[in-house]
Scaffold this motif. Structure first.
Motif, mmCIF file in Angstrom:
data_model
loop_
_atom_site.group_PDB
_atom_site.id
_atom_site.type_symbol
_atom_site.label_atom_id
_atom_site.label_comp_id
_atom_site.label_asym_id
_atom_site.label_seq_id
_atom_site.Cartn_x
_atom_site.Cartn_y
_atom_site.Cartn_z
ATOM 1 N N TYR A 183 19.974 4.609 5.737
ATOM 2 C CA TYR A 183 20.394 5.621 4.476
ATOM 3 C C TYR A 183 20.052 6.969 4.627
ATOM 4 O O TYR A 183 20.629 7.632 3.891
ATOM 5 N N HIS A 210 0.917 -1.233 -0.038
ATOM 6 C CA HIS A 210 0.012 0.019 0.271
ATOM 7 C C HIS A 210 0.871 1.355 -0.050
ATOM 8 O O HIS A 210 2.255 1.181 0.344
ATOM 9 N N ARG A 227 16.725 -5.688 12.657
ATOM 10 C CA ARG A 227 18.190 -5.133 13.433
ATOM 11 C C ARG A 227 17.848 -3.894 14.201
ATOM 12 O O ARG A 227 18.311 -3.809 15.007
ATOM 13 N N THR A 228 16.889 -2.997 13.461
ATOM 14 C CA THR A 228 16.457 -1.964 14.304
ATOM 15 C C THR A 228 15.082 -1.747 13.963
ATOM 16 O O THR A 228 14.568 -1.791 12.751
ATOM 17 N N GLY A 257 15.584 -2.954 1.059
ATOM 18 C CA GLY A 257 15.522 -1.767 0.446
ATOM 19 C C GLY A 257 16.394 -1.634 -0.748
ATOM 20 O O GLY A 257 16.715 -2.485 -1.445
ATOM 21 N N LYS A 288 14.696 7.608 11.047
ATOM 22 C CA LYS A 288 14.394 6.663 9.997
ATOM 23 C C LYS A 288 13.023 7.045 9.540
ATOM 24 O O LYS A 288 12.238 7.761 10.184
ATOM 25 N N ARG A 289 12.671 6.538 8.531
ATOM 26 C CA ARG A 289 11.330 6.866 7.760
ATOM 27 C C ARG A 289 10.429 6.196 8.751
ATOM 28 O O ARG A 289 10.376 4.930 8.858
ATOM 29 N N GLY A 301 14.645 -7.399 7.219
ATOM 30 C CA GLY A 301 14.340 -6.008 7.103
ATOM 31 C C GLY A 301 12.856 -5.593 7.660
ATOM 32 O O GLY A 301 11.868 -6.311 7.382
ATOM 33 N N THR A 302 12.905 -4.848 8.307
ATOM 34 C CA THR A 302 11.847 -4.066 9.182
ATOM 35 C C THR A 302 11.639 -2.680 8.831
ATOM 36 O O THR A 302 11.042 -2.044 9.816
ATOM 37 N N GLY A 303 11.791 -2.278 7.591
ATOM 38 C CA GLY A 303 11.591 -1.011 7.025
ATOM 39 C C GLY A 303 10.258 -0.601 6.655
ATOM 40 O O GLY A 303 9.322 -1.667 6.955
ATOM 41 N N ALA A 304 9.816 0.306 5.925
ATOM 42 C CA ALA A 304 8.382 0.487 5.526
ATOM 43 C C ALA A 304 7.866 -0.800 4.796
ATOM 44 O O ALA A 304 6.798 -1.143 4.653
ATOM 45 N N THR A 305 8.765 -1.392 4.104
ATOM 46 C CA THR A 305 8.498 -2.706 2.943
ATOM 47 C C THR A 305 8.107 -3.744 4.091
ATOM 48 O O THR A 305 7.109 -4.288 4.107
ATOM 49 N N ASP A 308 1.533 4.713 1.968
ATOM 50 C CA ASP A 308 1.240 5.141 3.194
ATOM 51 C C ASP A 308 1.371 6.780 3.108
ATOM 52 O O ASP A 308 1.249 7.443 4.343
HETATM 53 P P1 NAP Z 1 14.703 0.072 4.216
HETATM 54 O O1 NAP Z 1 13.878 1.395 4.650
HETATM 55 O O2 NAP Z 1 16.094 0.435 3.523
HETATM 56 O O3 NAP Z 1 14.820 -0.887 5.146
HETATM 57 C C1 NAP Z 1 15.744 -1.764 5.072
HETATM 58 C C2 NAP Z 1 15.622 -2.806 6.093
HETATM 59 O O4 NAP Z 1 16.627 -4.104 5.897
HETATM 60 C C3 NAP Z 1 15.980 -2.299 7.450
HETATM 61 O O5 NAP Z 1 15.185 -2.644 8.423
HETATM 62 C C4 NAP Z 1 17.364 -2.517 7.785
HETATM 63 O O6 NAP Z 1 17.793 -2.745 9.168
HETATM 64 C C5 NAP Z 1 17.183 -4.075 7.048
HETATM 65 N N1 NAP Z 1 18.461 -4.790 7.178
HETATM 66 C C6 NAP Z 1 19.604 -4.700 5.983
HETATM 67 N N2 NAP Z 1 20.627 -5.337 6.123
HETATM 68 C C7 NAP Z 1 20.068 -6.062 7.045
HETATM 69 C C8 NAP Z 1 21.017 -7.275 7.806
HETATM 70 N N3 NAP Z 1 21.978 -7.657 7.245
HETATM 71 N N4 NAP Z 1 20.355 -7.980 8.742
HETATM 72 C C9 NAP Z 1 19.168 -7.340 9.250
HETATM 73 N N5 NAP Z 1 18.416 -6.310 8.772
HETATM 74 C C10 NAP Z 1 19.056 -5.629 7.624
HETATM 75 O O7 NAP Z 1 14.035 -0.551 3.048
HETATM 76 P P2 NAP Z 1 12.080 -0.579 2.525
HETATM 77 O O8 NAP Z 1 11.617 -0.983 3.702
HETATM 78 O O9 NAP Z 1 12.149 -1.397 1.250
HETATM 79 O O10 NAP Z 1 11.906 0.861 2.143
HETATM 80 C C11 NAP Z 1 12.894 1.608 1.099
HETATM 81 C C12 NAP Z 1 12.052 2.804 0.538
HETATM 82 O O11 NAP Z 1 10.704 2.707 0.184
HETATM 83 C C13 NAP Z 1 12.081 3.761 1.807
HETATM 84 O O12 NAP Z 1 12.201 5.021 1.124
HETATM 85 C C14 NAP Z 1 10.418 3.778 2.105
HETATM 86 O O13 NAP Z 1 10.007 4.816 2.815
HETATM 87 C C15 NAP Z 1 9.991 3.266 0.507
HETATM 88 N N6 NAP Z 1 8.613 2.807 0.866
HETATM 89 C C16 NAP Z 1 7.535 3.519 0.974
HETATM 90 C C17 NAP Z 1 6.602 2.891 1.015
HETATM 91 C C18 NAP Z 1 5.176 3.775 0.915
HETATM 92 O O14 NAP Z 1 3.983 3.112 1.489
HETATM 93 N N7 NAP Z 1 5.182 5.086 0.372
HETATM 94 C C19 NAP Z 1 6.102 1.416 1.363
HETATM 95 C C20 NAP Z 1 7.496 0.637 1.246
HETATM 96 C C21 NAP Z 1 8.779 1.270 1.055
HETATM 97 P P3 NAP Z 1 18.380 -1.447 9.812
HETATM 98 O O15 NAP Z 1 17.499 -0.331 9.888
HETATM 99 O O16 NAP Z 1 19.211 -1.695 10.882
HETATM 100 O O17 NAP Z 1 19.530 -0.877 8.766
#
Ligand code: NAP
Length: 602
Positions: free
Chosen positions: A556, A112, A271-272, A439, A386-387, A247-251, A114
């Motif tokens: 990032y 979705h 991780r975070t 990501g 973080k985002r 990975g526990t970012g927005a995705t 956000d």
């Molecule tokens: P991200 O924000 O870069 O998150 C990557 C995740 O992977 C982080 O939780 C990171 O942990 C983890 N990670 C990386 N290497 C690891 C390792 N070796 N061991 C354990 N964990 C590890 O990527 P994303 O969630 O795909 O988001 C990418 C972009 O797309 C962002 O700008 C986001 O806002 C955008 N996005 C937007 C939407 C929307 O709805 N508009 C939806 C999804 C994504 P750390 O935090 O510790 O580095």
């Protein structure tokens, strides 16, 4: 002394101490080098799972008015705005099999947006479309991208599954020679680059990643053939599987609840932890969003940008967690932080931030039943490090018996991978499948990355010019020595969380430049002096990001904790003011960048 906002100075000091510890646990000496690109032996991770069989076609040898590189919203909007200006031959070149960009590639379960759909989806006024959800599913957004492309007839000249390999300015024909990986070599009078800011997926550089015998893929190339189901869920192929997600970012936050519903067992390797705020998605009617008059979407979008850029606004039309937290998120813009009150601002900001983060941590405690798991899911950093993310199902997923949270902070992520699974803290977790929600690389796409060779006037290579003089442009769009090349994106301009709005304003600007050059029979090229003047504007009020990012957990935003001292300058007063500046410039000074075409064609 107790602070009026209910936090004592001791509590604030304790938070600072805790944030520092949590940061130190995570900073890695290898910074951004910890990640792997999806090339060479890992190239298959970037294969397109959605494209139909690539059709053979004759290489292109013709001439078009404009070549637009990238078929995401940036490229689509550039194409649409050019069409509205009456530009005839507009060729969009796209690596994927269709329009959509990030929404083409990202089709993972639960996807979705956000940002509110009524401000995120561009050209709602022009297409008459009114989204039905406050936060739209990915497929609806992808279809809207296609809707705009169809409405403005962009399919007529578009080429898909095609990557541009070089751009070379040809003085004789006063055009760019565009080559691609499909053998094309054609001319374009103008080139607009819209290659996105985060379009190259990255993989975690976990030692032994190549040894794992189970199944792996990245969330931006979801393997439904393996998992079954659709972006709405129903991943029946995982019913008897041990699934891991990194990975526990927005995705990750969107994927985990769907995996939890269907996997035999789900291990979330964190991780975070993200800040996970209230989502409150709901169906909306045209009436709810005021879609009853011409220009309603533009007004709503402007209102959102105004608030999130720190500009005064009489009302808050979107009224969600983004607008409520705007002061915390864009705190570095002078519009929020007037230099005169800097100290008072920072003190008030710290309190407001702590109140917000306490609220976020309290939410974890309220929702997650197991105290130990809840503790691990609490984020210990400032809100804007973080985002932020939003979900009403993510934290709840950890109350299920088939979901285990594995905290990897102490080992800077997963320690290593074996044939059978992953190792964290000396324990091996056997897995059938590991999903990378890790990501995208920042700053590697676009012409500034050097991945796309650009040879300007007199054979000057853009990469060489960048190495010698650093990035130089007027407003981020055009550069001396690179005539008729217009770059869309965040470099040396201003950005916003509502990035499609930024792209649309940039597309309007690009189309106006092309139309003006066509009308005057001229070439678009700013002078060195115009570039110098723009660099000075950006430097004048440049906010000091370092004090803030130096205390943040790695990610990032802050060069994985190491700072971004060479980060490109940006317009310091926010996107709202930037768009205003562009509009005035178009009215008053646009002729300054139009120079006479060379005699060969004039
Ligand atoms: P991200 O924000 O870069 O998150 C990557 C995740 O992977 C982080 O939780 C990171 O942990 C983890 N990670 C990386 N290497 C690891 C390792 N070796 N061991 C354990 N964990 C590890 O990527 P994303 O969630 O795909 O988001 C990418 C972009 O797309 C962002 O700008 C986001 O806002 C955008 N996005 C937007 C939407 C929307 O709805 N508009 C939806 C999804 C994504 P750390 O935090 O510790 O580095």
């Amino acid at each position: 002394m107790t602070n009026p906002a209910t936090l004592s100075s001791e509590e604030l000091a304790e938070l600072r101490r805790r944030y520092r510890i949590e940061r130190e646990r995570r900073v890695r000496p290898d910074g951004s080098r910890q990640y792997l690109a999806a090339d060479a032996e890992f190239g298959y991770y970037a294969d397109d799972p959605y494209a139909r069989e690539t059709e053979e076609r004759e290489p292109l040898r013709d001439r078009v008015d404009v070549a637009v590189i990238g078929g995401g919203f940036g490229g689509i909007l550039a194409g649409a705005r050019l069409r509205r200006r009456g530009i005839g031959r507009v060729r969009v070149l796209e690596k994927g099999g269709d329009f959509g960009g990030t929404w083409y590639w990202n089709r993972y379960p639960g996807i979705h947006c956000d940002i509110e759909s009524h401000v995120y989806l561009p050209m709602l006024d022009e297409t008459g479309y009114v989204p039905e959800w406050k936060y739209a599913p990915g497929e609806e957004i992808r279809r809207h991208a296609v809707r705009i492309a169809e409405k403005f007839d962009l399919y007529a000249d578009a080429v898909f599954s095609t990557a541009v390999t070089s751009l070379t300015w040809d003085e004789t024909s006063q055009a760019w020679i565009v080559t691609t990986d499909r053998g094309d070599k054609f001319r374009a009078t103008y080139v607009v680059t819209a290659t996105g800011t985060m379009s190259e997926l990255k993989l975690p550089g976990i030692p032994g990643i190549e040894n794992f015998k189970g199944h792996t893929f990245h969330t931006s190339r979801w393997d439904y053939a393996y998992t079954g189901g659709t972006p709405d869920g129903g991943l029946t192929g995982l019913a008897d599987k041990r699934v891991g997600v990194v990975g526990t970012g927005a995705t990750g936050i969107q994927v985990v609840p769907k995996l939890a519903e269907d996997a035999g067992h789900l291990y979330v390797f964190q991780r975070t932890p993200s800040t996970v705020d209230v989502r409150a998605n709901r169906r909306t009617t045209a009436r709810d969003v005021g879609a009853d008059h011409d220009g309603w979407a533009r007004e709503r979008r402007d209102n959102f940008l105004r608030i999130t850029s720190g500009e005064p606004a009489e009302e808050d039309l979107v009224a969600d967690r983004w607008t409520a937290s705007a002061g915390l998120l864009e705190k570095l813009l002078p519009s929020f932080c007037r230099p005169a009150d800097r100290q008072a601002f920072e003190a008030a900001y710290e309190v407001a931030d702590a109140v917000k983060m306490n609220e976020v941590r309290a939410r974890v405690e309220r929702i997650v039943a197991d105290a130990d798991t809840a503790e691990k899911l609490k984020p210990w950093y400032r809100y804007a490090c973080k985002r932020p993310t939003f979900s009403d199902t993510y934290l709840q997923a950890f109350n299920r018996d088939n979901v285990t949270l594995v905290d990897t902070a102490d080992t800077h992520g997963i320690e290593r991978m074996t044939e059978h699974g992953v190792v964290v803290g000396g324990t091996e977790y056997a897995l059938d499948c590991l999903v990378f929600a890790t990501g995208f690389s920042v700053g590697v796409s676009g012409v500034h990355s050097g991945r796309l060779p650009v040879n300007g006037r007199g054979g000057v290579q853009l990469l060489h010019a960048l190495a010698e003089r650093g990035p130089r442009s007027l407003h981020g769009f055009t550069s001396n020595g690179f005539p008729n090349l217009i770059q869309l994106g965040a470099t040396q301009s201003a950005s916003s969380v509502n990035y499609t709005h930024v792209l649309d304003e940039h597309a309007v600007h690009a189309a106006a430049l092309v139309a003006a050059a066509e009308a005057k029979g001229a070439v678009i090229e700013p002078s060195r002096e115009a570039e110098d003047a723009w660099l000075a504007v950006m430097a004048e009020d440049a906010p000091d990001h370092e004090w803030f990012h130096a205390e943040c957990t790695p990610g990032y935003y802050n060069g994985e904790g190491r700072g971004r001292p060479n980060a490109p300058l940006a317009y310091p007063h926010g996107a709202f003011a930037f768009h205003d500046l562009l509009k005035r410039w178009r009215e008053e000074s646009m002729d300054d960048v139009l120079v006479a075409r060379k005699a060969a064609e004039a």
